[in-house]
Enzyme design. Structure first.
Site, PDB file in Angstrom:
ATOM      1  N   HIS A  18       9.840   3.396  -0.920  1.00  0.00           N
ATOM      2  CA  HIS A  18       9.667   2.578  -2.130  1.00  0.00           C
ATOM      3  C   HIS A  18       8.265   1.961  -2.161  1.00  0.00           C
ATOM      4  O   HIS A  18       7.551   2.071  -3.169  1.00  0.00           O
ATOM      5  CB  HIS A  18      10.732   1.480  -2.150  1.00  0.00           C
ATOM      6  CG  HIS A  18      10.639   0.558  -3.320  1.00  0.00           C
ATOM      7  ND1 HIS A  18      11.386   0.723  -4.465  1.00  0.00           N
ATOM      8  CD2 HIS A  18       9.873  -0.550  -3.535  1.00  0.00           C
ATOM      9  CE1 HIS A  18      11.085  -0.221  -5.332  1.00  0.00           C
ATOM     10  NE2 HIS A  18      10.173  -1.021  -4.785  1.00  0.00           N
ATOM     11  N   GLU A  19       7.880   1.337  -1.067  1.00  0.00           N
ATOM     12  CA  GLU A  19       6.581   0.656  -1.022  1.00  0.00           C
ATOM     13  C   GLU A  19       5.426   1.649  -1.086  1.00  0.00           C
ATOM     14  O   GLU A  19       4.367   1.345  -1.642  1.00  0.00           O
ATOM     15  CB  GLU A  19       6.473  -0.200   0.247  1.00  0.00           C
ATOM     16  CG  GLU A  19       7.446  -1.368   0.306  1.00  0.00           C
ATOM     17  CD  GLU A  19       7.235  -2.366  -0.828  1.00  0.00           C
ATOM     18  OE1 GLU A  19       6.102  -2.453  -1.348  1.00  0.00           O
ATOM     19  OE2 GLU A  19       8.204  -3.038  -1.211  1.00  0.00           O
ATOM     20  N   HIS A  22       4.357   2.270  -4.652  1.00  0.00           N
ATOM     21  CA  HIS A  22       3.442   1.234  -5.160  1.00  0.00           C
ATOM     22  C   HIS A  22       2.039   1.431  -4.575  1.00  0.00           C
ATOM     23  O   HIS A  22       1.035   1.344  -5.287  1.00  0.00           O
ATOM     24  CB  HIS A  22       3.950  -0.156  -4.781  1.00  0.00           C
ATOM     25  CG  HIS A  22       5.245  -0.533  -5.436  1.00  0.00           C
ATOM     26  ND1 HIS A  22       5.468  -0.398  -6.786  1.00  0.00           N
ATOM     27  CD2 HIS A  22       6.402  -1.062  -4.922  1.00  0.00           C
ATOM     28  CE1 HIS A  22       6.689  -0.819  -7.087  1.00  0.00           C
ATOM     29  NE2 HIS A  22       7.273  -1.217  -5.973  1.00  0.00           N
TER      30      HIS A  22
END
EC number: 3.4.24.-
Length: 422
Positions: A18-19, A22
């Site tokens: 997920h990170e 970003h």
């Protein structure tokens, strides 16, 4: 111990993927990522990359985070009156600011800060070497670094590399990239689970799969890939027809008509009895037919992804018709599911990861401030208004959203503890 390791691996991979979404799209947009952390808590290792990002490994192996320049959680730790030291380059510009007592710079100059601007004007002013009679102003290099109190060295965050300086479309994509990565990971894991299981179960055929050795079906002569045409003169079109008749007739001889290699054969199979939830049912030891070709496996991954998404949205919808904490789950439930999955095998762990990845992606897109979905809503509002919401108002909105999420997490975690341990 196996459960703890499984939980750490599952949770860690989901959060890091997920990170990384970003991180990657922030880089593409020209946003400075000051730190990419694996784990949480105290730092145990750090490496400054040539790309300006500091990569750290932290003590607690639970997930990780990305610090983007200019985001709410990325605050400068310098305040007027603070003692620190600066290191200069050959032309007298500051290239390193040390605020940590854990790190000593041999060629640094000690100073007490009076004023500073590390975003626009890029300067720092203070009393040098304890001389309070003379104020010294140093220009700060655009790519200078700051050593924070815990010893982590990160780049300063000038305005031109901050999140808010990127185009609106790039910011929306950066916010969306985390959940997007979870959706991609979910599909990959669902597909991997299908491959690990050997294929896709087909319940809409009368063809049978694996026959358990020494079971009633095997002893009667039933073989894998046989097509069961009828049982006791009742036509069989799908696996459910097969199991319904078998389960209703424990220890009763059944006449099977099967097709094998284009020829019909008649077999007598006597289901053995088995106790299931206070009921006695019949079992013959046959698994459903499994499609093992590549297109079927890929379609199985897609279908599982769609089914998972549908189930999650149904669960979210049910919260509005009859809210209950039992419909939600937090880290404790995740730990419990990890325990069950680790005991069931690798394919079950992979399937659980896929489900949780889809959950994480969808939940993060909910329009709640502090979540990615809430940030995207603020981006859209900015696009409609033609200007961003003021940082003060955005901070208040985010704080309210964060408070809501934290209260909900505490309630859900407490409810999970009550459910599973008391």
């Amino acid at each position: 111990m196996k459960t703890i390791i499984t939980f750490i691996i599952v949770f860690g991979i989901l959060v890091l993927v997920h990170e990384f979404g970003h991180f990657y799209f922030a880089k593409r947009a020209g946003i400075l990522v000051r730190e990419f952390a694996i784990g949480m808590g105290p730092k145990i290792f750090a490496h400054r990359g040539k790309d300006g990002t500091t990569y750290t490994i932290r003590l607690l192996p639970i997930g990780g985070y990305v610090r983007m320049a200019g985001m709410g959680e990325d605050m400068t730790e310098i305040t007027p009156g603070m003692p620190l030291s600066v290191e200069l380059n050959a032309v007298g510009n500051v290239v390193k600011i040390n605020t940590s007592k854990k790190v000593q710079l041999p060629h640094s100059i000690p100073m007490e800060v009076i004023d500073f601007d590390l975003e626009k004007e890029l300067f720092i002013k203070g009393y040098v070497n304890g001389n309070e009679e003379e104020e010294t102003v140093y220009k700060v290099d655009h790519d200078a670094t700051i050593i924070e109190s815990d010893g982590t060295e990160v780049r300063i965050a000038p305005l031109d590399v901050q999140f808010q300086s990127a185009k609106l479309s790039q910011r929306i994509l950066t916010n969306f990239a985390g959940p997007m990565n979870n959706f991609i990971l979910g599909f990959i894991l669902f597909t991997l689970a299908v491959f690990l299981q050997g294929g896709v179960t087909d319940l809409n055929t009368n063809q049978i799969g694996q026959v358990i050795p020494n079971g009633p079906a095997a002893e009667a002569g039933l073989k894998e890939n046989d097509k069961v045409l009828s049982i006791n003169n009742q036509k069989i079109k799908k696996y459910e027809d097969f199991t319904t008749i078998v389960q209703k007739n424990p220890e009763k001889p059944l006449t099977f008509v099967v097709e094998r290699n284009g020829k019909e054969e008649q077999l007598t199979v006597t289901p053995e009895k088995q106790k299931v939830e206070k009921q006695t049912i019949g079992k013959v030891g046959v698994y459903p037919y499994m499609k093992t070709d590549l297109p079927s496996k890929l379609m199985g991954g897609i279908q599982d992804t769609l089914n998972s998404t549908t189930q999650i949205f149904k669960a979210l919808g049910s919260l509005f018709t009859g809210f209950s904490l039992n419909k939600l789950g937090g880290p404790v439930m995740m730990f419990k599911l990890s325990e069950e999955a680790s005991n069931a095998g690798v394919s079950t762990v992979v399937f659980l990861m896929a489900m949780l990845s889809m959950n994480l992606g969808i939940i993060n897109l909910l329009p709640i401030p502090a979540l990615d979905g809430g940030k995207i809503v603020l981006n859209i509002i900015e696009g409609v208004r033609g200007k961003p919401i003021s940082p003060e108002k955005e901070g208040i909105i985010t704080l309210i959203g964060f408070g809501f999420v934290m209260v909900l997490m505490v309630l859900v975690t407490w409810n999970d503890i009550q459910r599973f341990f008391f």
